[in-house]
Design a protein around this motif. Structure first.
Motif, short mmCIF file in Angstrom:
data_model
loop_
_atom_site.label_atom_id
_atom_site.label_comp_id
_atom_site.label_asym_id
_atom_site.label_seq_id
_atom_site.Cartn_x
_atom_site.Cartn_y
_atom_site.Cartn_z
N THR A 194 0.83 -1.21 0.00
CA THR A 194 0.00 0.00 0.00
C THR A 194 0.87 1.26 0.00
OG1 THR A 194 -0.18 -0.10 2.42
CG2 THR A 194 -1.94 -1.11 1.13
N GLY A 195 1.97 1.24 0.74
CA GLY A 195 2.82 2.43 0.82
C GLY A 195 3.52 2.74 -0.49
N ILE A 196 4.23 1.75 -1.02
CA ILE A 196 4.95 1.97 -2.28
C ILE A 196 3.97 2.14 -3.43
CG2 ILE A 196 6.59 0.96 -3.90
CD1 ILE A 196 7.97 -0.37 -1.53
N GLY A 197 2.89 1.35 -3.42
CA GLY A 197 1.89 1.46 -4.48
C GLY A 197 1.26 2.84 -4.52
N THR A 198 0.95 3.41 -3.36
CA THR A 198 0.37 4.75 -3.31
C THR A 198 1.33 5.79 -3.86
OG1 THR A 198 -1.01 4.22 -1.39
CG2 THR A 198 -0.51 6.55 -1.78
N ALA A 199 2.60 5.72 -3.46
CA ALA A 199 3.58 6.70 -3.93
C ALA A 199 3.75 6.64 -5.44
CB ALA A 199 4.92 6.48 -3.22
N VAL A 200 3.86 5.42 -5.99
CA VAL A 200 4.04 5.27 -7.44
C VAL A 200 2.81 5.79 -8.18
CG1 VAL A 200 4.28 3.59 -9.31
CG2 VAL A 200 5.67 3.36 -7.24
N LEU A 201 1.63 5.37 -7.76
CA LEU A 201 0.40 5.78 -8.44
C LEU A 201 0.17 7.29 -8.31
CD1 LEU A 201 -2.02 2.86 -7.47
CD2 LEU A 201 -0.96 3.29 -9.69
N ALA A 202 0.49 7.86 -7.14
CA ALA A 202 0.30 9.30 -6.95
C ALA A 202 1.20 10.09 -7.89
CB ALA A 202 0.58 9.67 -5.50
#
Length: 559
Positions: free
Chosen positions: A65-73
């Motif tokens: 969730t952490g890395i996925g959020t940063a990449v998608l953002a």
């Protein structure tokens, strides 16, 4: 002399809580906590942590969730800026950012949950005419889903507008129009031209904000309590639960979990830097290869449109909370309440009023100190010709890069030793650690780019340095100064963990109460808390824009 001490005092305000906090978190992580009997170093807390039921899933959930959020953002914000860079109407889109940026993460998460839950607004809008449902669907998990998709969605509602604003600000340091014109002359499509020619110049300026997004996404607690699965929860939530438990023996694995959270953020930053190198190599090849790249253009348009949809969803989420705050009977599948009422506002006036008052007092106190320190540091820079380097910028971002859970428990231990825990002073000081960087970063560029000829002219007329500062510089900087204060106040309103730890559970703010009630409180009461959480920062932004017009209505350049 006092002015020269401002940078050191600012670094002390920022660094001391982090250093002391990390020390008093790391020591219990290895068994040393004399207050509860831990007098020797041991790895037992780590063994307990790794053996905890669901630890592996909690760790995986945190990383994805952490890395996925940063990449998608970053992808969403970049695509939006690329898609809209050549449209003059992009300036109008900025007007939609303040409500999204002003809303605390927990308020946005509550609204988002009420929109996407099985009985939420999205299902109501298409029921029963499209779905045939006359009652909420059973077995559909859209909030607190096991994969953490709702958590990612809730975080994107806050992080994408933030990165869009950061990219807009960084673009001001790049000759965008000339660069785009040159790229278009070589046959590049508009969005592709921005990606190839502008973004490589912008990204180095936004790297630290991106790291701040990554750190926040990996260690967020308040949003995770609302949207993330509860069994097992993300690692930061697990640590918070153990810290709040009456069983003191859980402090040791809690400290180990908090320390591991710091390791995860460091790992995430290192992994991001490695991905940057790969992306740089691939990007250079893509740019050198030329071509009009229809695929990139299409992807950018789709991702940018998705970003606009996210922004609209954020506004809808805030609107849903406002509706719940005045809703009477609202049965499924009605899209709007059957009746409207203000009785809940009246019956909850005392407890909510007390929380709102505490929120405002803490926010104003932390902003006042942050503003004074910021102005002192910036004035000291100009008087002595100091040019802060990259190291100073990293130190300024340090409170935003270090996970809150990794040092706030240690801060609480220090406050207990000083006899300050559970006081408004302690909470305001804890908020100041996070407010000061935002106030400084918001005000620094306007202060540093102020035309020096104004000060030179005033000095030539006999004005002293302090008179120049108060009579010339501050009036010219009224609007950016007030905006910086409004940003800092919004940051303070949204603080959950600093209030929880420094306040020792005895200081109730709008954010702490809203998160506490999110697990099963009345939606109408939650709606009131969410509305006030958003209204207070918006009031600050409104005053920041209105006061200069009132004060300097006779002076065109200042109003």
């Amino acid at each position: 002399m006092l002015l020269r001490l401002a940078p050191a005092l600012t670094l002390l305000v920022l660094g001391a809580p982090i250093v002391l906090g990390l020390a008093w978190t790391l020591l219990p992580a290895f068994g040393y906590f004399p207050a509860i009997g831990g007098t020797g170093l041991t790895l037992e807390p780590w063994r307990v942590l790794f053996a905890s039921p669901g630890f592996n899933r909690a760790l995986l959930l945190t990383l994805t969730t952490g890395i996925g959020t940063a990449v998608l953002a970053l992808l969403a914000a970049t695509s939006f800026c690329a898609m809209t860079a050549h449209h003059p109407s992009v300036l109008r889109l900025r007007s939609a950012l303040p409500p999204l940026l002003a809303s605390p993460p927990s308020a946005m998460a509550l609204g988002f949950a009420f929109v996407i839950m099985p009985s939420g607004w999205l299902v109501r809008l298409v029921s029963p005419w499209a779905t045939g449902l006359d009652r909420p669907p059973i077995g559909l998990v859209t909030v607190q889903d096991p994969l953490g998709l709702s958590l990612i969605g809730g975080l994107l509602l806050k992080e994408v507008p933030y990165l869009v604003l950061v990219i807009f600000a960084a673009s001001g340091q790049v000759p965008v129009e000339r660069t785009l014109a040159a790229a278009r002359a070589l046959g590049q499509r508009p969005a592709t031209a921005w990606l190839k020619a502008v973004f490589p110049q912008v990204y180095p300026q936004i790297r630290l904000p991106v790291f701040a997004v990554l750190a926040f996404s990996l260690s967020v607690v308040d949003v995770a309590l609302i949207l993330a699965p509860g069994n097992p929860p993300p690692l930061a939530v697990l640590a918070t639960r153990w810290f709040s438990n009456y069983d003191l023996s859980l402090y040791y694995p809690a400290a180990a979990a908090a320390s591991l959270q710091l390791v995860l953020v460091i790992f995430g930053v290192i992994a991001w830097l490695a991905m940057e190198r790969t992306a740089t190599v691939l990007g250079h090849r893509w740019i050198e290869r030329g071509g009009r790249s229809r695929i990139a253009q299409g992807f950018t348009v789709i991702a940018g449109s998705t970003t606009i949809a996210l922004g609209a969803l954020g506004i809808v989420a805030l609107g849903s909370m406002a509706l719940w705050s005045v809703a009477g009977a609202w049965r499924f599948p009605d899209a709007l309440p059957e009746t409207w009422q203000l009785s809940m506002w009246r019956t909850q006036a005392n407890p909510i009023g007390g929380a709102a008052e505490a929120t405002a007092v803490i926010g104003l106190a932390s902003v006042a100190v942050a503003a004074v320190l910021t102005l002192a540091c910036l004035e000291n820079e100009q008087r002595h010709g100091i040019r802060p380097g990259l190291t100073a910028l990293w130190l300024l971002y340090l409170p935003l890069l270090v996970p809150q859970i990794a040092f706030l428990f240690g801060v609480q231990v220090a406050l207990i030793r000083l006899g300050l825990d559970g006081t408004l002073f302690a909470v305001a000081w804890a908020h100041l650690v996070f407010v000061l960087p935002y106030v400084f970063l918001t005000l620094a560029d306007p202060f540093r780019t102020l035309d020096p000829r104004y000060a030179v002219s005033a000095a030539a007329l006999g004005a002293g340095k302090w008179r120049v500062f108060f009579a010339v510089k501050l009036p010219l900087l009224t609007r950016p100064f007030l905006v910086a204060c409004a940003v800092g106040f919004a940051v303070s309103v949204g603080q959950y963990l600093p209030t929880l730890f420094a306040g020792a559970g005895r200081i109730a703010t709008l954010t702490t109460e809203a998160v506490t009630l999110s697990s099963g409180g009345d939606r109408r009461i939650l709606g009131i808390y969410a509305v006030l959480q958003t209204a207070l920062p918006l009031l600050g932004y409104g005053l920041a824009l209105w006061l200069p017009r009132l004060l300097f209505r006779r002076f065109r350049g200042l109003a």
